[in-house]
Write a protein that holds these residues in place. Structure first.
Motif, PDB file in Angstrom:
ATOM      1  N   SER A 160       0.859  -1.190   0.000  1.00  0.00           N
ATOM      2  CA  SER A 160       0.000   0.000   0.000  1.00  0.00           C
ATOM      3  C   SER A 160       0.892   1.235   0.000  1.00  0.00           C
ATOM      4  CB  SER A 160      -0.923   0.003   1.219  1.00  0.00           C
ATOM      5  OG  SER A 160      -0.162   0.041   2.418  1.00  0.00           O
ATOM      6  N   GLY A 161       0.297   2.359  -0.341  1.00  0.00           N
ATOM      7  CA  GLY A 161       1.085   3.584  -0.368  1.00  0.00           C
ATOM      8  C   GLY A 161       0.455   4.646  -1.240  1.00  0.00           C
ATOM      9  N   THR A 162       1.249   5.654  -1.562  1.00  0.00           N
ATOM     10  CA  THR A 162       0.785   6.814  -2.331  1.00  0.00           C
ATOM     11  C   THR A 162       1.380   6.854  -3.729  1.00  0.00           C
ATOM     12  OG1 THR A 162       0.680   8.019  -0.232  1.00  0.00           O
ATOM     13  CG2 THR A 162       0.516   9.336  -2.228  1.00  0.00           C
ATOM     14  N   TYR A 163       2.414   6.018  -3.971  1.00  0.00           N
ATOM     15  CA  TYR A 163       3.138   6.068  -5.239  1.00  0.00           C
ATOM     16  C   TYR A 163       3.157   4.671  -5.864  1.00  0.00           C
ATOM     17  CZ  TYR A 163       4.633  10.493  -3.251  1.00  0.00           C
ATOM     18  OH  TYR A 163       4.639  11.748  -2.687  1.00  0.00           O
ATOM     19  N   TYR A 164       2.447   4.536  -6.993  1.00  0.00           N
ATOM     20  CA  TYR A 164       2.397   3.256  -7.682  1.00  0.00           C
ATOM     21  C   TYR A 164       3.768   2.870  -8.236  1.00  0.00           C
ATOM     22  CZ  TYR A 164      -2.733   2.827  -8.056  1.00  0.00           C
ATOM     23  OH  TYR A 164      -4.067   2.661  -7.809  1.00  0.00           O
TER      24      TYR A 164
ATOM     25  N   GLU B  15       8.133   7.592  -1.310  1.00  0.00           N
ATOM     26  CA  GLU B  15       8.169   8.866  -2.035  1.00  0.00           C
ATOM     27  C   GLU B  15       9.538   9.134  -2.654  1.00  0.00           C
ATOM     28  OE1 GLU B  15       7.237  13.623  -1.222  1.00  0.00           O
ATOM     29  OE2 GLU B  15       7.346  12.194   0.457  1.00  0.00           O
ATOM     30  N   TRP B  16      10.602   8.828  -1.930  1.00  0.00           N
ATOM     31  CA  TRP B  16      11.932   9.159  -2.457  1.00  0.00           C
ATOM     32  C   TRP B  16      12.251   8.355  -3.701  1.00  0.00           C
ATOM     33  CZ3 TRP B  16      16.410   6.284  -3.107  1.00  0.00           C
ATOM     34  CH2 TRP B  16      16.414   4.997  -2.563  1.00  0.00           C
ATOM     35  N   ARG B  17      11.724   7.135  -3.780  1.00  0.00           N
ATOM     36  CA  ARG B  17      11.928   6.331  -4.985  1.00  0.00           C
ATOM     37  C   ARG B  17      11.177   6.935  -6.175  1.00  0.00           C
ATOM     38  NH1 ARG B  17      16.278   3.269  -5.875  1.00  0.00           N
ATOM     39  NH2 ARG B  17      16.520   1.536  -4.404  1.00  0.00           N
ATOM     40  N   TYR B  18       9.981   7.420  -5.918  1.00  0.00           N
ATOM     41  CA  TYR B  18       9.214   8.065  -6.991  1.00  0.00           C
ATOM     42  C   TYR B  18       9.925   9.318  -7.488  1.00  0.00           C
ATOM     43  CZ  TYR B  18       5.683  10.943  -9.271  1.00  0.00           C
ATOM     44  OH  TYR B  18       5.021  11.756 -10.162  1.00  0.00           O
ATOM     45  N   LYS B  19      10.424  10.125  -6.553  1.00  0.00           N
ATOM     46  CA  LYS B  19      11.049  11.396  -6.926  1.00  0.00           C
ATOM     47  C   LYS B  19      12.476  11.215  -7.439  1.00  0.00           C
ATOM     48  CE  LYS B  19       8.328  14.397  -3.903  1.00  0.00           C
ATOM     49  NZ  LYS B  19       8.359  15.374  -2.789  1.00  0.00           N
TER      50      LYS B  19
ATOM     51  N   ASN C  29      -6.324   6.391 -16.952  1.00  0.00           N
ATOM     52  CA  ASN C  29      -7.014   6.372 -15.653  1.00  0.00           C
ATOM     53  C   ASN C  29      -6.033   6.419 -14.479  1.00  0.00           C
ATOM     54  OD1 ASN C  29      -9.571   6.072 -16.959  1.00  0.00           O
ATOM     55  ND2 ASN C  29      -9.167   3.875 -17.179  1.00  0.00           N
ATOM     56  N   LEU C  30      -4.898   7.073 -14.687  1.00  0.00           N
ATOM     57  CA  LEU C  30      -3.919   7.243 -13.610  1.00  0.00           C
ATOM     58  C   LEU C  30      -4.423   8.337 -12.665  1.00  0.00           C
ATOM     59  CD1 LEU C  30      -1.119   6.771 -12.343  1.00  0.00           C
ATOM     60  CD2 LEU C  30      -0.195   8.424 -13.982  1.00  0.00           C
ATOM     61  N   HIS C  31      -4.554   7.994 -11.381  1.00  0.00           N
ATOM     62  CA  HIS C  31      -5.143   8.949 -10.438  1.00  0.00           C
ATOM     63  C   HIS C  31      -4.223   9.293  -9.280  1.00  0.00           C
ATOM     64  CE1 HIS C  31      -6.155   4.863  -9.194  1.00  0.00           C
ATOM     65  NE2 HIS C  31      -6.146   5.308  -7.957  1.00  0.00           N
ATOM     66  N   ILE C  32      -3.102   8.576  -9.138  1.00  0.00           N
ATOM     67  CA  ILE C  32      -2.085   8.960  -8.155  1.00  0.00           C
ATOM     68  C   ILE C  32      -0.722   8.819  -8.835  1.00  0.00           C
ATOM     69  CG2 ILE C  32      -3.495   8.247  -6.181  1.00  0.00           C
ATOM     70  CD1 ILE C  32      -1.709   5.775  -5.917  1.00  0.00           C
ATOM     71  N   PRO C  33       0.352   9.402  -8.277  1.00  0.00           N
ATOM     72  CA  PRO C  33       1.666   9.315  -8.913  1.00  0.00           C
ATOM     73  C   PRO C  33       2.112   7.874  -9.120  1.00  0.00           C
ATOM     74  CG  PRO C  33       1.675  10.960  -7.174  1.00  0.00           C
ATOM     75  CD  PRO C  33       0.377  10.229  -7.048  1.00  0.00           C
ATOM     76  N   ALA C  34       2.853   7.652 -10.199  1.00  0.00           N
ATOM     77  CA  ALA C  34       3.331   6.303 -10.521  1.00  0.00           C
ATOM     78  C   ALA C  34       4.705   6.374 -11.157  1.00  0.00           C
ATOM     79  CB  ALA C  34       2.354   5.604 -11.464  1.00  0.00           C
ATOM     80  N   THR C  35       5.487   5.332 -10.914  1.00  0.00           N
ATOM     81  CA  THR C  35       6.814   5.206 -11.504  1.00  0.00           C
ATOM     82  C   THR C  35       7.014   3.775 -11.983  1.00  0.00           C
ATOM     83  OG1 THR C  35       9.172   5.624 -11.137  1.00  0.00           O
ATOM     84  CG2 THR C  35       7.957   4.636  -9.316  1.00  0.00           C
TER      85      THR C  35
END
Length: 300
Positions: free
Chosen positions: A130-134, A156-160, A188-194
């Motif tokens: 679970s989390g905020t960054y796919y 988050e740091w991995r996404y950024k 249909n991307l609704h949250i940040p993803a990497t």
């Protein structure tokens, strides 16, 4: 003991194919065959009248017929789509209102191709439930689209860490490790993803192409033939960027690319709707089997 004339044969078929029935054979010993005595000793409950037996068998048979008709329709729709791709993506068939010569699109000249570079060392131990960054991997491509429900997450740091692989709607994705050449489209991307390290993200330079059109090109025989050439005679499990950038194909002007991609996307949507209907129908049939074959619901 039941005799053949005491039970409807179709009902017996459904009884024997209901999964919980087999659980009674599990005696804790690994078996590679089904023993006759096990079958003969297994209790079998049936409705008291042949009329009720026939009604249950008929209801389940009708469900099977409907499921088979959906399977055949989906197979037919897929064949139609494959034919349409072969004609529309190669210019063999032109859409009404479009004309003019097609030009070469080069991955080297007309596309930005990015991936998570090796020194970033993202490992599976960092995959979160679970989390905020796919975190998108090739296993999340279902029917050519990213299935967000199967994606893991990262911190988050991995996404950024790498802006080049922060995804947006309309991105074209391509696997480069393991099963190479699997294509995904981001919508249909609704949250940040990497991305993980096994996927390229492909974007047009200076609006050189329509993303969805290139998605279908990469999912077609045009790209399959390219992959076959660069992997001929080898056991390659990696698509190197230096090889992929040599991929070229013919394409019409942007409006025609959009029109072709829209037609194929509509076909995909129709197939997806039928597949969803098939899944629901199979689930309903399982519920029917559970209720009718155990007597929880009586038809007569």
């Amino acid at each position: 003991m039941l005799r053949p004339n005491q039970i409807n044969r179709r009902l017996l078929y459904y009884k024997l194919n209901r999964h919980p029935f087999y659980l009674s054979f599990d005696d804790g010993v690994k078996q590679t065959n089904l023993r006759k005595n096990d079958v003969l000793s297994c209790p079998l409950t049936i409705p008291p009248t042949k009329a009720e037996q026939e009604a249950i068998a008929e209801a389940l048979s009708d469900a099977d017929v409907f499921i088979e008709s959906l399977e055949q329709l989906i197979a037919k729709k897929r064949q139609i789509k494959q034919g349409a791709m072969q004609e529309l993506l190669t210019g063999k068939k032109r859409l009404p209102g479009f004309s003019g010569e097609w030009s070469i699109i080069s991955m080297r000249k007309h596309a930005s191709i990015k991936a998570r570079i090796g020194w970033q060392a993202l490992t599976t131990e960092e995959y979160l439930d679970s989390g905020t960054y796919y975190l998108v991997t090739g296993t999340d491509f279902i029917g050519g689209r990213v299935n967000w429900s199967t994606c893991h997450f990262v911190d988050e740091w991995r996404y950024k860490q790498d802006r080049n692989i922060q995804l947006k709607n309309g991105d074209v994705l391509l696997t480069k490790d393991g099963t190479i050449g699997k294509v995904g489209f981001v919508e249909n991307l609704h949250i940040p993803a990497t991305l993980n390290s096994g996927v390229f993200v492909i974007r047009p330079l200076d609006k050189a192409f329509v993303e969805l059109f290139v998605f279908y090109i990469l999912a077609s025989k045009v790209f399959d033939e390219f992959l076959s050439k660069i992997t001929a005679g080898s056991t390659i499990t990696h698509l190197y960027q230096k090889d992929f950038v040599s991929f070229e194909f013919l394409a019409p002007e942007l409006n025609e690319q959009t029109a072709i991609a829209t037609i194929l996307s509509d076909m995909d949507a129709e197939i997806a709707a039928l597949e969803e209907k098939l899944t629901k129908t199979r689930s309903i049939k399982q519920g029917m089997m559970h209720n009718l074959l155990t007597g929880k619901i009586r038809l007569l």
